[in-house]
Design a protein around this motif. Structure first.
Motif, mmCIF file in Angstrom:
data_model
loop_
_atom_site.group_PDB
_atom_site.id
_atom_site.type_symbol
_atom_site.label_atom_id
_atom_site.label_comp_id
_atom_site.label_asym_id
_atom_site.label_seq_id
_atom_site.Cartn_x
_atom_site.Cartn_y
_atom_site.Cartn_z
ATOM 1 N N ILE A 191 0.861 -1.186 0.000
ATOM 2 C CA ILE A 191 0.000 0.000 0.000
ATOM 3 C C ILE A 191 0.893 1.229 0.000
ATOM 4 C CG2 ILE A 191 -1.774 1.235 1.304
ATOM 5 C CD1 ILE A 191 -2.171 -1.606 2.775
ATOM 6 N N GLU A 192 0.804 2.052 -1.035
ATOM 7 C CA GLU A 192 1.660 3.251 -1.054
ATOM 8 C C GLU A 192 0.834 4.507 -0.785
ATOM 9 O OE1 GLU A 192 4.379 3.790 -4.361
ATOM 10 O OE2 GLU A 192 5.254 5.534 -3.339
ATOM 11 N N PHE A 235 1.568 -10.369 -5.142
ATOM 12 C CA PHE A 235 1.272 -9.109 -4.451
ATOM 13 C C PHE A 235 0.239 -8.287 -5.208
ATOM 14 C CE2 PHE A 235 3.273 -5.608 -6.870
ATOM 15 C CZ PHE A 235 4.004 -6.332 -7.805
ATOM 16 N N THR A 236 -0.440 -7.447 -4.418
ATOM 17 C CA THR A 236 -1.336 -6.445 -5.001
ATOM 18 C C THR A 236 -0.768 -5.092 -4.630
ATOM 19 O OG1 THR A 236 -3.207 -7.913 -4.613
ATOM 20 C CG2 THR A 236 -3.735 -5.618 -5.082
ATOM 21 N N TYR A 237 -0.713 -4.192 -5.609
ATOM 22 C CA TYR A 237 -0.227 -2.837 -5.347
ATOM 23 C C TYR A 237 -1.434 -1.920 -5.169
ATOM 24 C CZ TYR A 237 2.048 1.688 -6.160
ATOM 25 O OH TYR A 237 2.495 2.981 -6.044
ATOM 26 N N LEU A 238 -1.500 -1.264 -4.012
ATOM 27 C CA LEU A 238 -2.661 -0.423 -3.681
ATOM 28 C C LEU A 238 -2.215 1.018 -3.392
ATOM 29 C CD1 LEU A 238 -3.490 -3.327 -1.469
ATOM 30 C CD2 LEU A 238 -5.366 -2.485 -2.864
ATOM 31 N N PRO A 239 -2.063 1.834 -4.432
ATOM 32 C CA PRO A 239 -1.689 3.235 -4.189
ATOM 33 C C PRO A 239 -2.883 4.020 -3.673
ATOM 34 C CG PRO A 239 -2.022 2.862 -6.548
ATOM 35 C CD PRO A 239 -2.255 1.538 -5.868
ATOM 36 N N ILE A 240 -2.637 4.868 -2.648
ATOM 37 C CA ILE A 240 -3.716 5.717 -2.108
ATOM 38 C C ILE A 240 -3.344 7.180 -2.350
ATOM 39 C CG2 ILE A 240 -5.007 6.419 -0.045
ATOM 40 C CD1 ILE A 240 -4.432 3.779 1.240
ATOM 41 N N ASP A 241 -4.271 7.918 -2.939
ATOM 42 C CA ASP A 241 -4.014 9.344 -3.121
ATOM 43 C C ASP A 241 -5.326 10.113 -3.134
ATOM 44 O OD1 ASP A 241 -1.215 10.828 -4.170
ATOM 45 O OD2 ASP A 241 -3.064 11.993 -4.443
ATOM 46 N N ILE A 242 -5.277 11.339 -2.646
ATOM 47 C CA ILE A 242 -6.453 12.211 -2.623
ATOM 48 C C ILE A 242 -6.789 12.681 -4.046
ATOM 49 C CG2 ILE A 242 -5.159 14.350 -2.213
ATOM 50 C CD1 ILE A 242 -8.283 13.510 -0.238
ATOM 51 N N GLU A 257 -3.225 3.636 -12.696
ATOM 52 C CA GLU A 257 -3.976 2.457 -13.164
ATOM 53 C C GLU A 257 -3.843 2.287 -14.671
ATOM 54 O OE1 GLU A 257 -7.279 1.520 -9.801
ATOM 55 O OE2 GLU A 257 -7.931 2.881 -11.394
ATOM 56 N N LYS A 258 -3.677 3.410 -15.365
ATOM 57 C CA LYS A 258 -3.542 3.326 -16.830
ATOM 58 C C LYS A 258 -2.113 2.923 -17.231
ATOM 59 C CE LYS A 258 -4.305 6.122 -20.960
ATOM 60 N NZ LYS A 258 -3.045 6.754 -21.315
ATOM 61 N N ILE A 311 4.653 -2.695 -16.297
ATOM 62 C CA ILE A 311 4.822 -4.005 -15.645
ATOM 63 C C ILE A 311 3.612 -4.882 -16.020
ATOM 64 C CG2 ILE A 311 5.244 -5.223 -13.461
ATOM 65 C CD1 ILE A 311 6.160 -2.592 -12.227
ATOM 66 N N PRO A 312 3.678 -5.549 -17.167
ATOM 67 C CA PRO A 312 2.528 -6.348 -17.601
ATOM 68 C C PRO A 312 2.149 -7.397 -16.550
ATOM 69 C CG PRO A 312 4.141 -6.125 -19.367
ATOM 70 C CD PRO A 312 4.781 -5.563 -18.128
ATOM 71 N N GLY A 313 0.839 -7.511 -16.307
ATOM 72 C CA GLY A 313 0.351 -8.525 -15.371
ATOM 73 C C GLY A 313 0.267 -8.031 -13.934
ATOM 74 N N ILE A 314 0.740 -6.820 -13.673
ATOM 75 C CA ILE A 314 0.709 -6.323 -12.274
ATOM 76 C C ILE A 314 -0.752 -6.150 -11.823
ATOM 77 C CG2 ILE A 314 0.852 -3.847 -12.893
ATOM 78 C CD1 ILE A 314 2.599 -3.490 -10.346
ATOM 79 N N ASN A 315 -0.999 -6.478 -10.557
ATOM 80 C CA ASN A 315 -2.334 -6.302 -9.989
ATOM 81 C C ASN A 315 -2.358 -4.968 -9.240
ATOM 82 O OD1 ASN A 315 -4.841 -6.652 -8.896
ATOM 83 N ND2 ASN A 315 -4.327 -8.462 -7.679
#
Ligand code: AVI
Length: 328
Positions: free
Chosen positions: A89-90, A113-120, A129-130, A136-140
């Motif tokens: 979680i970033e 792993f799942t990458y979960l960026p948080i931003d206002i 997300e785009k 990084i093809p295949g990244i979640n």
């Protein structure tokens, strides 16, 4: 893209504007006067910060980039010990230009792993997300648009995976040491024992180097500070004479507090929403803290907030550190 763009958010714009007005009035009515640096980041502020990160004197960005370029394999080893899958979680990911080294390494090491960026900022999340799946093809990736703690609360029910929070860029340094403890304790309450935090912090060093980073010759940091007065004029209808304020940074090598002020060069009155705010000649507005720590102080911060310091990574000059803490 904007790192801290508060213009596009799920919270209503009217609420944001009234919070902004309230905080500005409160800060400028106080003695000594202050403004919150969280409002630096309108569109122009975001752009100025991008220029600051690339200017000669501002070393923190390059130091932390070096850490992620050089130490990604060891950082990954440290966060994947004894866990089958992780939620990374970033908080405030920007354009992922540093974390991408970690994400690539995790992918290369075939970590689940799942990458979960948080931003206002919606812009930041949409951009990631785009673009990230192209790099990084295949990244979640599952972006979360909103306040850090609101989103972290939502996530705490999300999965049984181990959580690793990334909070980089010395953003914690923009809080007073007392607020930094509160923030870390709040993070700790959201985590479970064994979850980890990777915290990027600027270190105490030769004071001249620190001061120069907040007083660049090109005047970017000065413009960054004055931009908040321009924003108040534009968004709150105030009438600051921008040319009659000057930028003054300071660094205290004992406490590690690097502070920026704007100084009124004349006796003057500024009007905001029907309110007259008087400034004496040479009166200061306290704009920002960029707190610097030493290694021992970072360990103390970990312990006082409910973590154990596990490892620290440095750049080649030991000017910046990324510390890994584990929740107890
Ligand atoms: C975002 N933050 C960590 C920067 C810092 O170094 O305190 C903001 C900044 N202010 C002036 N220059 C950069």
């Amino acid at each position: 893209i904007s790192v801290h763009n508060s213009a596009s958010t799920t919270v209503s714009t009217a609420k944001i504007q009234s919070d902004f007005l309230d905080e500005v009035i409160r800060g400028l009515s106080a003695s000594p006067k202050f403004l919150s640096s969280k409002y630096f980041y309108d569109e122009l502020g975001d752009n100025l910060f991008q220029y600051i990160m690339n200017c000669e004197e501002y070393y923190p960005y390059r130091c932390e980039l070096e850490i992620f370029q050089q130490h990604a394999p060891e950082i990954v080893a440290q966060i994947t010990k004894s866990s089958a899958a992780i939620d990374l979680i970033e908080l405030g990911p920007g354009d992922c230009s540093k974390s991408i080294y970690l994400l690539k390494q995790l992918t290369q090491d075939q970590v689940k792993f799942t990458y979960l960026p948080i931003d206002i900022s919606t812009n930041v999340i949409t951009f990631i997300e785009k673009n990230l799946p192209q790099a990084i093809p295949g990244i979640n990736v599952q972006g979360l648009n909103g306040d850090y703690f609101d989103m972290l609360e939502k996530l705490s029910a999300h999965s049984g995976n181990k959580k690793v929070i990334l909070f980089m860029g010395s953003n914690l340094g923009n809080m007073s040491p007392v607020d930094a403890i509160d923030f870390c304790r709040r993070l700790r309450r959201i985590l479970a024992p064994g979850d980890q935090l990777i915290l990027g912090m600027d270190l105490k060093k030769e004071p001249k180097e620190i001061l120069a980073a907040y007083n660049d010759k090109g005047g970017l940091t000065k413009a960054f500070n004055l931009n908040l007065l321009k924003r108040i004029n534009r968004e709150l209808g105030a009438d600051f004479q921008i040319g009659s304020f000057t930028h003054f940074p300071s660094y205290d090598p004992i406490t590690g507090a690097c502070r920026s002020y704007l100084i009124s060069m004349d006796d003057q009155i500024v009007n905001i929403e029907g309110l007259e705010i008087g400034f004496k000649k040479h009166e200061a507005i306290y704009m920002e803290i960029s707190q610097k720590y030493n290694a021992g102080e970072i360990d103390e911060l970990a312990e006082i907030s409910g973590f154990i310091p596990e490892r620290k990574f440095h750049d080649s000059r030991s000017w910046f550190t990324d510390a890994i803490w584990v929740a107890v």
